[in-house]
Design a protein around this motif. Sequence first.
Motif, PDB file in Angstrom:
ATOM      1  N   PRO A 289      -5.646   5.659   9.341  1.00  0.00           N
ATOM      2  CA  PRO A 289      -4.102   6.129   9.913  1.00  0.00           C
ATOM      3  C   PRO A 289      -3.426   6.885   9.115  1.00  0.00           C
ATOM      4  CG  PRO A 289      -3.938   4.004   8.987  1.00  0.00           C
ATOM      5  CD  PRO A 289      -5.330   4.565   8.744  1.00  0.00           C
ATOM      6  N   LEU A 290      -3.946   7.706   8.355  1.00  0.00           N
ATOM      7  CA  LEU A 290      -3.034   8.657   7.333  1.00  0.00           C
ATOM      8  C   LEU A 290      -2.628   9.851   8.320  1.00  0.00           C
ATOM      9  CD1 LEU A 290      -5.852   9.141   4.402  1.00  0.00           C
ATOM     10  CD2 LEU A 290      -3.830   7.702   4.301  1.00  0.00           C
TER      11      LEU A 290
ATOM     12  N   PHE B 259     -10.904   2.038   2.887  1.00  0.00           N
ATOM     13  CA  PHE B 259      -9.526   2.141   3.554  1.00  0.00           C
ATOM     14  C   PHE B 259      -9.654   2.952   4.857  1.00  0.00           C
ATOM     15  CE2 PHE B 259      -5.868   4.612   4.294  1.00  0.00           C
ATOM     16  CZ  PHE B 259      -4.869   3.711   4.916  1.00  0.00           C
ATOM     17  N   LEU B 260     -10.527   4.395   4.465  1.00  0.00           N
ATOM     18  CA  LEU B 260     -10.863   5.401   5.583  1.00  0.00           C
ATOM     19  C   LEU B 260     -11.626   4.853   6.588  1.00  0.00           C
ATOM     20  CD1 LEU B 260     -10.771   8.480   3.620  1.00  0.00           C
ATOM     21  CD2 LEU B 260      -8.969   7.682   5.068  1.00  0.00           C
TER      22      LEU B 260
ATOM     23  N   HIS C  82       5.320   2.585   5.244  1.00  0.00           N
ATOM     24  CA  HIS C  82       4.908   2.833   6.868  1.00  0.00           C
ATOM     25  C   HIS C  82       6.190   3.328   7.704  1.00  0.00           C
ATOM     26  CE1 HIS C  82       4.835  -1.416   7.935  1.00  0.00           C
ATOM     27  NE2 HIS C  82       5.611  -0.978   8.948  1.00  0.00           N
TER      28      HIS C  82
ATOM     29  N   ASN D 164      -2.624  12.085   1.688  1.00  0.00           N
ATOM     30  CA  ASN D 164      -2.196  11.837   3.178  1.00  0.00           C
ATOM     31  C   ASN D 164      -2.416  13.081   3.909  1.00  0.00           C
ATOM     32  OD1 ASN D 164      -0.509   9.441   3.891  1.00  0.00           O
ATOM     33  ND2 ASN D 164       0.130   9.688   1.885  1.00  0.00           N
TER      34      ASN D 164
ATOM     35  N   THR E 142       1.448   5.769  10.223  1.00  0.00           N
ATOM     36  CA  THR E 142       1.555   4.951   9.163  1.00  0.00           C
ATOM     37  C   THR E 142       0.836   5.221   7.843  1.00  0.00           C
ATOM     38  OG1 THR E 142       1.268   3.046  10.807  1.00  0.00           O
ATOM     39  CG2 THR E 142       0.584   2.445   8.619  1.00  0.00           C
ATOM     40  N   CYS E 143       1.613   5.318   6.868  1.00  0.00           N
ATOM     41  CA  CYS E 143       1.162   6.202   5.805  1.00  0.00           C
ATOM     42  C   CYS E 143       0.917   5.200   4.747  1.00  0.00           C
ATOM     43  CB  CYS E 143       2.169   7.416   5.354  1.00  0.00           C
ATOM     44  SG  CYS E 143       2.814   8.302   6.549  1.00  0.00           S
TER      45      CYS E 143
ATOM     46  N   GLN F  45     -12.158   1.612   7.744  1.00  0.00           N
ATOM     47  CA  GLN F  45     -11.549   0.614   8.403  1.00  0.00           C
ATOM     48  C   GLN F  45     -10.408   0.998   9.224  1.00  0.00           C
ATOM     49  OE1 GLN F  45     -12.463  -2.496   8.859  1.00  0.00           O
ATOM     50  NE2 GLN F  45     -14.328  -2.305   7.364  1.00  0.00           N
ATOM     51  N   GLY F  46     -10.033   2.112   8.608  1.00  0.00           N
ATOM     52  CA  GLY F  46      -8.427   2.969   9.453  1.00  0.00           C
ATOM     53  C   GLY F  46      -8.499   3.070  10.758  1.00  0.00           C
TER      54      GLY F  46
ATOM     55  N   TRP G 195       0.759  -1.122   0.054  1.00  0.00           N
ATOM     56  CA  TRP G 195       0.240  -0.142   0.023  1.00  0.00           C
ATOM     57  C   TRP G 195       0.757   1.105   0.123  1.00  0.00           C
ATOM     58  CZ3 TRP G 195      -5.011  -0.253  -1.305  1.00  0.00           C
ATOM     59  CH2 TRP G 195      -5.417  -1.502  -1.205  1.00  0.00           C
TER      60      TRP G 195
END
Length: 234
Positions: free
Chosen positions: A144-145, A209-210, A76, A138, A229-230, A212-213, A73
């Motif tokens: 986790p962004l 993704f956002l 990180h 990001n 974690t990016c 579940q993040g 992805w």
Amino acid sequence: MVTPSWFVAAAVLTVLFAPTVRYVSPDLGVGTYVVALAFVLLLFLSVFLHEAAHALVARARGHEVHELALTLWGGHTAYGGGGGPLDAFLVAVVGPVTNLVLAGAFWAAFQPVRGDASIAGLLLYAGAFSNAFVGIFNLLPGLPLDGGQMLESAVWGGTGNREKGTVAAGWVGRAVAVAVIVWAVGVPLARGGQPSLTTVIWGVLIGGFLWQGPRRPWRRARRAPPSPTCVRPT
């Protein structure tokens, strides 16, 4: 560290970018994939610099960097050693800033060859676009962004409670996730058109993704300080 999943991502991105290269230079033959791979390596170099910026600022603030990895992805960086909201904010913000600076540098280098149907021009333009996308993506305020960690740090600093910052950043990120999916699907339908399949796929991937993040950050909110974690879909 380069994880095995990075090679999967590199292969997929090379195949996806190859038609663009072929359109610009239809006579390259097998060289099409060499140029496409060059773009992918350029992209992941940008990702590495993003993560290296996180690591350098973390060390400058007195933290121990445990891991810097390139993954399926994107990448990180994990660090530890305590610290407060200012440390977390500074470590988070430097990653997107690095990509935006790189985007500006690629764009400036692209100007002399702008309008030329050349491989150099294609790579420079693609470098500018991809870094701008990575930097802006990001900055979205969802864990986790990096943008989510910046929001978490701001709420943490304002309230003195890190857990409140984590919860707030998670819920704001989920609101952004819904907005992204609505934009990808709802807006074209509201205008009487059909949503693009590519837009829908990206919208669902980013929105999912956002959504579940926040799960993992919420679980560890009471146990440990956040580690940047990016993750960068490309």
